[in-house]
Design a protein around this motif. Structure first.
Motif, PDB file in Angstrom:
ATOM      1  N   TYR A  20      -2.056   7.906  -3.653  1.00  0.00           N
ATOM      2  CA  TYR A  20      -1.485   9.273  -4.030  1.00  0.00           C
ATOM      3  C   TYR A  20      -1.743  10.772  -4.117  1.00  0.00           C
ATOM      4  O   TYR A  20      -2.090  11.418  -3.808  1.00  0.00           O
ATOM      5  CB  TYR A  20      -0.012   9.265  -4.109  1.00  0.00           C
ATOM      6  CG  TYR A  20       0.905  10.833  -3.832  1.00  0.00           C
ATOM      7  CD1 TYR A  20       1.220  11.104  -2.700  1.00  0.00           C
ATOM      8  CD2 TYR A  20       1.553  11.340  -5.099  1.00  0.00           C
ATOM      9  CE1 TYR A  20       1.809  12.060  -2.467  1.00  0.00           C
ATOM     10  CE2 TYR A  20       2.026  12.770  -4.863  1.00  0.00           C
ATOM     11  CZ  TYR A  20       2.663  13.109  -3.590  1.00  0.00           C
ATOM     12  OH  TYR A  20       3.748  14.321  -3.017  1.00  0.00           O
ATOM     13  N   GLN A  24      -4.254  13.873  -2.798  1.00  0.00           N
ATOM     14  CA  GLN A  24      -4.207  15.061  -2.819  1.00  0.00           C
ATOM     15  C   GLN A  24      -4.984  16.034  -3.178  1.00  0.00           C
ATOM     16  O   GLN A  24      -4.847  17.308  -2.468  1.00  0.00           O
ATOM     17  CB  GLN A  24      -2.650  15.110  -4.090  1.00  0.00           C
ATOM     18  CG  GLN A  24      -1.530  14.825  -3.807  1.00  0.00           C
ATOM     19  CD  GLN A  24      -0.286  15.399  -5.750  1.00  0.00           C
ATOM     20  OE1 GLN A  24      -1.196  14.778  -7.002  1.00  0.00           O
ATOM     21  NE2 GLN A  24       0.024  16.025  -5.254  1.00  0.00           N
ATOM     22  N   LEU A  73      -0.275  11.696   2.857  1.00  0.00           N
ATOM     23  CA  LEU A  73       0.212  11.527   1.740  1.00  0.00           C
ATOM     24  C   LEU A  73       2.464  11.856   1.954  1.00  0.00           C
ATOM     25  O   LEU A  73       2.923  11.808   0.920  1.00  0.00           O
ATOM     26  CB  LEU A  73       0.882  13.434   1.876  1.00  0.00           C
ATOM     27  CG  LEU A  73      -0.949  13.601   0.588  1.00  0.00           C
ATOM     28  CD1 LEU A  73      -1.619  15.133   0.844  1.00  0.00           C
ATOM     29  CD2 LEU A  73      -0.682  13.535  -0.540  1.00  0.00           C
ATOM     30  N   PHE A  76       3.411   8.298   1.347  1.00  0.00           N
ATOM     31  CA  PHE A  76       3.225   7.940   0.335  1.00  0.00           C
ATOM     32  C   PHE A  76       3.960   8.657  -0.806  1.00  0.00           C
ATOM     33  O   PHE A  76       4.649   8.284  -1.706  1.00  0.00           O
ATOM     34  CB  PHE A  76       0.970   7.757  -0.939  1.00  0.00           C
ATOM     35  CG  PHE A  76       1.217   6.623   0.064  1.00  0.00           C
ATOM     36  CD1 PHE A  76       1.344   5.628  -0.568  1.00  0.00           C
ATOM     37  CD2 PHE A  76       0.030   7.066   0.434  1.00  0.00           C
ATOM     38  CE1 PHE A  76       0.449   4.316   0.261  1.00  0.00           C
ATOM     39  CE2 PHE A  76      -1.316   5.822   1.009  1.00  0.00           C
ATOM     40  CZ  PHE A  76      -1.120   4.242   0.990  1.00  0.00           C
ATOM     41  N   ARG A  77       4.128  10.003  -0.375  1.00  0.00           N
ATOM     42  CA  ARG A  77       5.846  10.656  -1.584  1.00  0.00           C
ATOM     43  C   ARG A  77       6.916  10.118  -1.219  1.00  0.00           C
ATOM     44  O   ARG A  77       7.193   9.626  -2.338  1.00  0.00           O
ATOM     45  CB  ARG A  77       5.956  12.182  -0.422  1.00  0.00           C
ATOM     46  CG  ARG A  77       6.710  12.896  -1.289  1.00  0.00           C
ATOM     47  CD  ARG A  77       6.408  14.462  -0.748  1.00  0.00           C
ATOM     48  NE  ARG A  77       5.447  15.098  -1.335  1.00  0.00           N
ATOM     49  CZ  ARG A  77       5.770  15.554  -2.442  1.00  0.00           C
ATOM     50  NH1 ARG A  77       6.596  15.088  -2.915  1.00  0.00           N
ATOM     51  NH2 ARG A  77       4.637  16.002  -2.569  1.00  0.00           N
ATOM     52  N   GLN A  82       8.666  10.070  -4.599  1.00  0.00           N
ATOM     53  CA  GLN A  82       7.384  11.933  -5.053  1.00  0.00           C
ATOM     54  C   GLN A  82       9.323  12.565  -5.474  1.00  0.00           C
ATOM     55  O   GLN A  82       8.535  14.103  -5.524  1.00  0.00           O
ATOM     56  CB  GLN A  82       6.960  12.008  -5.058  1.00  0.00           C
ATOM     57  CG  GLN A  82       5.329  11.133  -5.338  1.00  0.00           C
ATOM     58  CD  GLN A  82       4.955  11.316  -6.677  1.00  0.00           C
ATOM     59  OE1 GLN A  82       5.216  10.679  -7.551  1.00  0.00           O
ATOM     60  NE2 GLN A  82       4.761  12.175  -7.395  1.00  0.00           N
TER      61      GLN A  82
END
Length: 217
Positions: A20, A24, A73, A76-77, A82
């Motif tokens: 992650y 980013q 992203l 995985f967020r 997240q």
């Protein structure tokens, strides 16, 4: 992308926050797609390992195209929750504990310390780095009140197991243990131990071995 309900290997799970973070970095650099070899070069992880890790989550990429950075992203967020903040309690406000309070994680993290405990603090609490710090007598009450399931343990060695037992009694689900003690707890509690002295000795060992190999060559 397709999801999966299979059990993810622990080694893979530990790498998810790293994926992650590096994704980013790619996104911030304006990169729209990335290959496993590019990830491998950036992260210093074998490309085959990356492909194997990603395979546990279904079809994350396309052959001949690679991986869409924004799609990864987003995936995985969600996998790392997240978008949902996790409140954490810190137990032990010595040198390391104070550093945690001052840092208290950054915007890229989804965790935040909301309360701390230390024997030098009064029962009614005091503020350190904008975090309320209470005497350990108040632990059970405050942790239940705040609905906390994760604690960071930075206490002296002699107190570690006793604190862990108290966390078990109130149903805390996880401990990030910065003491050298190998804590015992029921299987339902997750304990991750980070022994800084062991990590340092391991690093020294590898450095010395690298030096020996370079001399031989």
């Amino acid at each position: 992308m397709t999801g999966t309900t299979q059990r993810i290997p622990q080694a893979t799970s530990k790498r998810l926050p790293l994926y992650y973070r590096f994704l980013q970095n790619f996104a911030n650099a304006g990169k729209r797609r990335v290959s496993s070899s590019e990830l491998s070069e950036a992260m210093k992880i074998d490309a085959a390992t990356i492909r194997r890790d990603f395979s546990h989550f279904g079809a994350l990429g396309r052959k001949g195209y690679g991986y869409d950075v924004n799609d990864l992203l987003l995936f995985f967020r969600r996998a790392l929750d997240q978008d949902e903040e996790t409140d954490v309690a810190l137990i032990g406000v010595g040198s390391l504990g104070n550093a945690f309070l001052k840092y208290n994680f950054q915007k890229n993290h989804n965790t935040r310390i909301v309360v701390a405990f230390d024997p030098k603090a009064p029962r009614e609490g005091k503020m350190i780095s904008n975090i309320p710090v209470f005497h350990p007598d108040m632990m059970e009450e405050k942790i239940k009140e705040l609905g906390i399931n994760l604690v960071i343990l930075t206490v002296p060695t002699r107190a570690a197991q006793e604190i862990a037992d108290r966390m078990v009694d109130i149903g805390v689900k996880g401990i990030l243990n910065f003491t050298p003690v190998r804590l015992t707890a029921p299987d339902w509690m997750r304990i991750h131990t980070i022994d800084l002295s062991v990590e340092l000795q391991t690093l020294i060992y590898f450095i010395k071995n690298d030096e020996k190999h370079s001399q031989i060559e």
